[in-house]
Design a protein around this motif. Structure first.
Motif, PDB file in Angstrom:
ATOM      1  N   LEU A 206       0.826  -1.215   0.000  1.00 14.03           N
ATOM      2  CA  LEU A 206       0.000   0.000   0.000  1.00 14.03           C
ATOM      3  C   LEU A 206       0.856   1.259   0.000  1.00 14.03           C
ATOM      4  CD1 LEU A 206      -2.619  -1.122   2.694  1.00 14.03           C
ATOM      5  CD2 LEU A 206      -2.887  -1.169   0.203  1.00 14.03           C
ATOM      6  N   GLY A 207       2.176   1.096   0.020  1.00 15.45           N
ATOM      7  CA  GLY A 207       3.070   2.247  -0.016  1.00 15.45           C
ATOM      8  C   GLY A 207       3.423   2.817   1.345  1.00 15.45           C
ATOM      9  N   HIS A 208       3.140   2.079   2.396  1.00 14.19           N
ATOM     10  CA  HIS A 208       3.445   2.555   3.746  1.00 14.19           C
ATOM     11  C   HIS A 208       4.634   1.775   4.295  1.00 14.19           C
ATOM     12  CE1 HIS A 208      -0.213   4.916   3.774  1.00 14.19           C
ATOM     13  NE2 HIS A 208      -0.926   3.845   3.465  1.00 14.19           N
ATOM     14  N   GLU A 209       5.719   2.479   4.570  1.00 15.64           N
ATOM     15  CA  GLU A 209       6.917   1.860   5.123  1.00 15.64           C
ATOM     16  C   GLU A 209       6.912   2.031   6.641  1.00 15.64           C
ATOM     17  OE1 GLU A 209       9.146   0.126   3.488  1.00 15.64           O
ATOM     18  OE2 GLU A 209       8.224   0.456   1.510  1.00 15.64           O
ATOM     19  N   ARG A 210       6.619   0.969   7.325  1.00 15.69           N
ATOM     20  CA  ARG A 210       6.663   0.968   8.778  1.00 15.69           C
ATOM     21  C   ARG A 210       7.450  -0.263   9.229  1.00 15.69           C
ATOM     22  NH1 ARG A 210       5.022   5.116   7.470  1.00 15.69           N
ATOM     23  NH2 ARG A 210       3.406   6.445   8.417  1.00 15.69           N
ATOM     24  N   PRO A 211       8.765  -0.246   8.997  1.00 16.79           N
ATOM     25  CA  PRO A 211       9.551  -1.448   9.325  1.00 16.79           C
ATOM     26  C   PRO A 211       9.609  -1.721  10.821  1.00 16.79           C
ATOM     27  CG  PRO A 211      11.000   0.391   8.760  1.00 16.79           C
ATOM     28  CD  PRO A 211       9.596   0.853   8.470  1.00 16.79           C
ATOM     29  N   LEU A 297       8.413 -13.592  19.677  1.00 13.18           N
ATOM     30  CA  LEU A 297       9.033 -12.489  18.951  1.00 13.18           C
ATOM     31  C   LEU A 297       8.266 -11.205  19.220  1.00 13.18           C
ATOM     32  CD1 LEU A 297       9.818 -14.095  15.465  1.00 13.18           C
ATOM     33  CD2 LEU A 297      11.414 -13.628  17.323  1.00 13.18           C
ATOM     34  N   ARG A 298       8.943 -10.225  19.797  1.00 13.64           N
ATOM     35  CA  ARG A 298       8.349  -8.911  19.987  1.00 13.64           C
ATOM     36  C   ARG A 298       8.691  -8.034  18.781  1.00 13.64           C
ATOM     37  NH1 ARG A 298      10.429  -9.856  25.359  1.00 13.64           N
ATOM     38  NH2 ARG A 298      12.451  -9.768  24.335  1.00 13.64           N
ATOM     39  N   ALA A 299       7.734  -7.269  18.306  1.00 15.10           N
ATOM     40  CA  ALA A 299       7.954  -6.378  17.155  1.00 15.10           C
ATOM     41  C   ALA A 299       8.371  -5.001  17.655  1.00 15.10           C
ATOM     42  CB  ALA A 299       6.683  -6.275  16.310  1.00 15.10           C
ATOM     43  N   ARG A 300       9.572  -4.583  17.274  1.00 17.46           N
ATOM     44  CA  ARG A 300      10.094  -3.286  17.692  1.00 17.46           C
ATOM     45  C   ARG A 300      10.205  -2.373  16.479  1.00 17.46           C
ATOM     46  NH1 ARG A 300      15.711  -2.211  21.093  1.00 17.46           N
ATOM     47  NH2 ARG A 300      15.351  -0.004  21.498  1.00 17.46           N
ATOM     48  N   PRO A 301       9.573  -1.208  16.494  1.00 11.41           N
ATOM     49  CA  PRO A 301       9.638  -0.306  15.332  1.00 11.41           C
ATOM     50  C   PRO A 301      11.067   0.172  15.082  1.00 11.41           C
ATOM     51  CG  PRO A 301       7.862   0.325  16.831  1.00 11.41           C
ATOM     52  CD  PRO A 301       8.698  -0.689  17.550  1.00 11.41           C
ATOM     53  N   LEU A 302      11.384   0.355  13.818  1.00 11.97           N
ATOM     54  CA  LEU A 302      12.671   0.918  13.418  1.00 11.97           C
ATOM     55  C   LEU A 302      12.496   2.399  13.116  1.00 11.97           C
ATOM     56  CD1 LEU A 302      14.141  -1.845  11.074  1.00 11.97           C
ATOM     57  CD2 LEU A 302      15.073  -1.086  13.250  1.00 11.97           C
TER      58      LEU A 302
END
Length: 344
Positions: A206-211, A297-302
């Motif tokens: 969708l064009g959203h970069e939220r690594p 696994l915890r998801a940590r924003p970059l």
């Protein structure tokens, strides 16, 4: 609603009880949490009042969740659900700098209390060393995450949440402006993404970069040896040098969790260091027997602070990347999602 961890269940339950019709998607529904899920690593420590900051988004979210969890527990327990909660959290200071920071925090907040030397001395044979001081928060504590998720799921289903054990392959805009869940059924006015690491993959087309990157956490359940029941008399759970020790019923103890960045398989040396408290395990802990071990696994924003709470497009909300605070921040996240939908 996409994602059935503690945050996803909380959002779905809160929206349904607020009058919205919710469909929850997750291929793990009806199964045990997988090793790649963030909630499976959680020990459920609710560290709100001992949070060092006194302003900002993180502080506000923690205090809002602190109040909401109390309300939610009472409401769910009145309907017959069991949400085991152990009040009290004792943070131990291992350095003089930590000890000074604890003293400053105790001055700011009347609900926190420094342990006096005599109290600390009574605990000293049973707590890891060094322990120069201790800050007790009676209002914080530990909520068992698995029964909490079960209660939210069961009560949500009773209220009308539609549970779909389906893997979502993508998101598409329909001609009417609604969202279509690829792999699901029907179209929706709103989509809430709370699928941890999978959220980023669904957003990229969708064009959203939220690594977000994975931070693996390993944990242990130990059975104390006969006669070694004293830790159950602690004034709550313990936090020492980044390691959490959580007393459990029947003479057991939870120990966790490791912080293994960009790992998807637990490292044996990390688990050994956890088991031995980096070489500082008291004698009673060394005598304990390992009953089981688990990981998640915890998801940590970059490049962005945790958690990710954003409206990316009309009708598309991201509520992910809670890192190590998913259980604590679940109610405040649900309240934020409801506010966006009601305003939108």
């Amino acid at each position: 609603m996409i994602g059935a961890g503690v945050v996803g269940f909380s959002v779905a339950w809160h929206l349904q009880r607020s009058g919205h019709q919710v469909a929850l998607y997750d291929p793990q529904l009806g199964q045990a949490q997988g090793a790649d899920a963030g909630s499976s690593a959680a020990l459920g420590l609710l560290m709100a009042r001992v949070f060092r900051r006194s302003s900002g988004r993180g502080w506000r979210l923690r205090q809002q969740s602190h109040a909401l969890w109390r309300q939610w527990r009472e409401e769910l327990q009145q309907r017959g659900h069991v949400l085991p909660f152990r009040p009290g959290l004792l943070q131990l200071a291992t350095t003089a700098a930590e000890q000074e920071a604890q003293a400053q925090l105790a001055e700011q907040r009347q609900d926190l209390r420094l342990l006096d030397p005599a109290e600390l001395e009574t605990l000293r044979p049973l707590i890891p060393q060094p322990s120069l001081g201790g800050l007790l928060s009676p209002e914080d504590g530990q909520l068992d995450p698995i029964p909490a998720m079960r209660a939210l799921q069961e009560d949500g289903a009773r209220l009308g949440v539609q549970l779909n054990a389906t893997a979502v392959r993508g998101l598409e805009r329909s001609g009417s402006g609604q969202w279509r869940v690829v792999g699901g059924q029907g179209s929706y006015d709103w989509v809430v993404l709370s699928a941890g690491l999978s959220s980023s993959a669904l957003l990229e087309p969708l064009g959203h970069e939220r690594p977000q990157h994975p931070v693996l956490g390993q944990a242990l359940e130990l059975q104390l040896a006969d006669g070694d029941q004293a830790p159950l008399n602690w004034p709550g759970s313990l936090s020492w040098s980044g390691i959490n020790l959580v007393p459990r019923p029947q003479g057991r103890l939870w120990l966790g969790a490791t912080v293994e960045i960009d790992q998807r398989q637990g490292q044996p040396e990390q688990l050994l260091a956890l088991r031995e408290l980096d070489g500082q395990a008291p004698a009673w802990l060394q005598r304990a027997t390992v009953l089981r071990q688990w990981q998640g696994l915890r998801a940590r924003p970059l490049g962005r602070p945790a958690p990710l709470l954003e409206q990316l497009e009309p009708g598309l909300l991201l509520a992910s990347g809670h890192y190590r605070n998913g259980v604590l921040l679940a109610p405040a996240t649900a309240a934020w999602v409801a506010e966006q939908i009601e305003q939108g």
